[in-house]
Design a protein around this motif. Structure first.
Motif, PDB file in Angstrom:
ATOM      1  N   SER A  31      -2.045  -4.336   8.591  1.00  0.00           N
ATOM      2  CA  SER A  31      -0.906  -3.740   9.284  1.00  0.00           C
ATOM      3  C   SER A  31      -1.109  -3.847  10.779  1.00  0.00           C
ATOM      4  N   ARG A  32      -0.048  -4.208  11.468  1.00  0.00           N
ATOM      5  CA  ARG A  32      -0.093  -4.222  12.935  1.00  0.00           C
ATOM      6  C   ARG A  32       0.500  -2.930  13.497  1.00  0.00           C
ATOM      7  N   SER A  33       1.182  -2.152  12.651  1.00  0.00           N
ATOM      8  CA  SER A  33       1.838  -0.938  13.149  1.00  0.00           C
ATOM      9  C   SER A  33       0.984   0.329  12.982  1.00  0.00           C
ATOM     10  N   TRP A  34       0.088   0.359  12.026  1.00  0.00           N
ATOM     11  CA  TRP A  34      -0.766   1.549  11.863  1.00  0.00           C
ATOM     12  C   TRP A  34      -1.837   1.570  12.944  1.00  0.00           C
ATOM     13  N   ILE A  35      -2.206   2.760  13.350  1.00  0.00           N
ATOM     14  CA  ILE A  35      -3.283   2.932  14.338  1.00  0.00           C
ATOM     15  C   ILE A  35      -4.618   3.134  13.624  1.00  0.00           C
ATOM     16  N   ALA A  36      -4.584   3.845  12.507  1.00  0.00           N
ATOM     17  CA  ALA A  36      -5.817   4.137  11.760  1.00  0.00           C
ATOM     18  C   ALA A  36      -5.526   4.072  10.265  1.00  0.00           C
ATOM     19  N   SER A  37      -6.559   3.901   9.475  1.00  0.00           N
ATOM     20  CA  SER A  37      -6.413   3.869   8.029  1.00  0.00           C
ATOM     21  C   SER A  37      -5.965   5.235   7.521  1.00  0.00           C
ATOM     22  N   PRO A  38      -5.026   5.259   6.568  1.00  0.00           N
ATOM     23  CA  PRO A  38      -4.551   6.530   6.033  1.00  0.00           C
ATOM     24  C   PRO A  38      -5.518   7.144   5.004  1.00  0.00           C
ATOM     25  N   ASN A  39      -6.569   6.413   4.683  1.00  0.00           N
ATOM     26  CA  ASN A  39      -7.471   6.851   3.627  1.00  0.00           C
ATOM     27  C   ASN A  39      -8.867   6.321   3.924  1.00  0.00           C
ATOM     28  N   PRO A  40      -9.899   7.161   3.768  1.00  0.00           N
ATOM     29  CA  PRO A  40     -11.252   6.678   4.062  1.00  0.00           C
ATOM     30  C   PRO A  40     -11.732   5.561   3.127  1.00  0.00           C
ATOM     31  N   GLY A  41     -11.103   5.410   1.974  1.00  0.00           N
ATOM     32  CA  GLY A  41     -11.486   4.359   1.041  1.00  0.00           C
ATOM     33  C   GLY A  41     -10.803   3.025   1.305  1.00  0.00           C
ATOM     34  N   VAL A  42     -10.023   2.976   2.395  1.00  0.00           N
ATOM     35  CA  VAL A  42      -9.257   1.776   2.727  1.00  0.00           C
ATOM     36  C   VAL A  42      -9.598   1.353   4.154  1.00  0.00           C
ATOM     37  N   THR A  43      -9.894   0.072   4.326  1.00  0.00           N
ATOM     38  CA  THR A  43     -10.172  -0.464   5.654  1.00  0.00           C
ATOM     39  C   THR A  43      -8.895  -1.086   6.205  1.00  0.00           C
ATOM     40  N   TYR A  85       0.831  -1.205   0.000  1.00  0.00           N
ATOM     41  CA  TYR A  85       0.000   0.000   0.000  1.00  0.00           C
ATOM     42  C   TYR A  85       0.868   1.259   0.000  1.00  0.00           C
ATOM     43  N   GLU A  86       1.879   1.304   0.865  1.00  0.00           N
ATOM     44  CA  GLU A  86       2.734   2.484   0.965  1.00  0.00           C
ATOM     45  C   GLU A  86       3.495   2.744  -0.329  1.00  0.00           C
ATOM     46  N   ILE A  87       3.965   1.683  -0.978  1.00  0.00           N
ATOM     47  CA  ILE A  87       4.688   1.839  -2.242  1.00  0.00           C
ATOM     48  C   ILE A  87       3.749   2.377  -3.322  1.00  0.00           C
ATOM     49  N   ALA A  88       2.536   1.818  -3.398  1.00  0.00           N
ATOM     50  CA  ALA A  88       1.564   2.281  -4.394  1.00  0.00           C
ATOM     51  C   ALA A  88       1.184   3.738  -4.140  1.00  0.00           C
ATOM     52  N   ALA A  89       0.945   4.097  -2.892  1.00  0.00           N
ATOM     53  CA  ALA A  89       0.563   5.475  -2.563  1.00  0.00           C
ATOM     54  C   ALA A  89       1.696   6.445  -2.880  1.00  0.00           C
ATOM     55  N   GLY A 149       2.208   7.426  -6.578  1.00  0.00           N
ATOM     56  CA  GLY A 149       1.155   8.203  -7.228  1.00  0.00           C
ATOM     57  C   GLY A 149       0.060   7.352  -7.830  1.00  0.00           C
ATOM     58  N   GLN A 150       0.095   6.045  -7.582  1.00  0.00           N
ATOM     59  CA  GLN A 150      -0.933   5.150  -8.111  1.00  0.00           C
ATOM     60  C   GLN A 150      -2.231   5.253  -7.332  1.00  0.00           C
ATOM     61  N   GLY A 151      -2.236   6.094  -6.331  1.00  0.00           N
ATOM     62  CA  GLY A 151      -3.456   6.259  -5.557  1.00  0.00           C
ATOM     63  C   GLY A 151      -3.451   5.432  -4.298  1.00  0.00           C
ATOM     64  N   ALA A 152      -4.476   5.616  -3.531  1.00  0.00           N
ATOM     65  CA  ALA A 152      -4.596   4.938  -2.251  1.00  0.00           C
ATOM     66  C   ALA A 152      -5.836   4.067  -2.284  1.00  0.00           C
ATOM     67  N   GLY A 153      -5.690   2.873  -2.780  1.00  0.00           N
ATOM     68  CA  GLY A 153      -6.825   1.973  -2.905  1.00  0.00           C
ATOM     69  C   GLY A 153      -7.352   1.988  -4.332  1.00  0.00           C
ATOM     70  N   TYR A 154      -8.142   0.997  -4.643  1.00  0.00           N
ATOM     71  CA  TYR A 154      -8.696   0.846  -5.985  1.00  0.00           C
ATOM     72  C   TYR A 154     -10.163   1.242  -5.969  1.00  0.00           C
TER      73      TYR A 154
END
Length: 176
Positions: free
Chosen positions: A74-86, A53-57, A60-65
């Motif tokens: 991810s076990r390290s993120w606290i919250a989704s970086p994008n509302p279109g991604v769970t 996900y981080e590489i795609a974002a 510039g390929q966007g954040a999610g399809y």
């Protein structure tokens, strides 16, 4: 039951990207665009690990399809970086096993040979599709990582593109 499809563009020596995540070796074509256009209606869900996900974002390929459910593990993120991604923080094998049982179209596992390893070992992946490019990188981000056991495959399709690439599609021979 829904199927999980793993794959992507790969070098002949089985790398998804250079060590720096570069993919300048890709040979995009109208044939590949048509294949992808035919593929996307088959799925309604995309799953990937945090690194993919981080590489795609970052590229510039966007954040999610768009038009599909997007899950990032991810076990390290606290919250989704994008509302279109769970964001999924629980065990991937358990979550994906339940997701497979739900009604819907097939599930696309994007990139992440390391992430895919646990799903291969749990016998959750049903199909492997690789667009093999005629290039040897010698090193890079591997398509496959060391697994605890052999995964047997059955050839489903071979398609040669004018660019010299070969699309290989295999069914996973599931354990009995």
């Amino acid at each position: 039951m829904r199927e999980i499809i793993f794959g992507g563009a790969s070098t002949l020596d089985s790398f998804f990207a250079r060590r720096d995540h570069g993919m300048d070796w890709l040979r995009w074509s109208d044939e590949v665009a048509q294949f992808m256009s035919d593929f996307w209606p088959r799925v309604d869900t995309v799953i990937m690990g945090r690194k993919t996900y981080e590489i795609a974002a970052a590229s510039g390929q966007g954040a999610g399809y768009p038009c599909v459910a997007n899950y990032v593990f991810s076990r390290s993120w606290i919250a989704s970086p994008n509302p279109g991604v769970t964001l999924i923080r629980e065990d991937a094998v358990d979550f994906v096993g339940r997701l497979k049982q739900q009604p819907g179209k097939d599930i696309c596992l994007m990139g992440g040979g390391d992430f895919a390893r646990s799903l291969f070992e749990a016998d959750l992946i049903d199909e492997v599709g690789l667009n093999v490019h005629p290039v040897l990188l010698g090193e890079g981000i591997p398509a496959f990582h060391r697994m605890s056991h052999q995964i047997n495959l059955e050839l489903k399709e071979v398609r040669q593109f004018k660019t010299g690439c070969v699309l290989l599609t295999y069914r996973v021979a599931h354990k009995a």
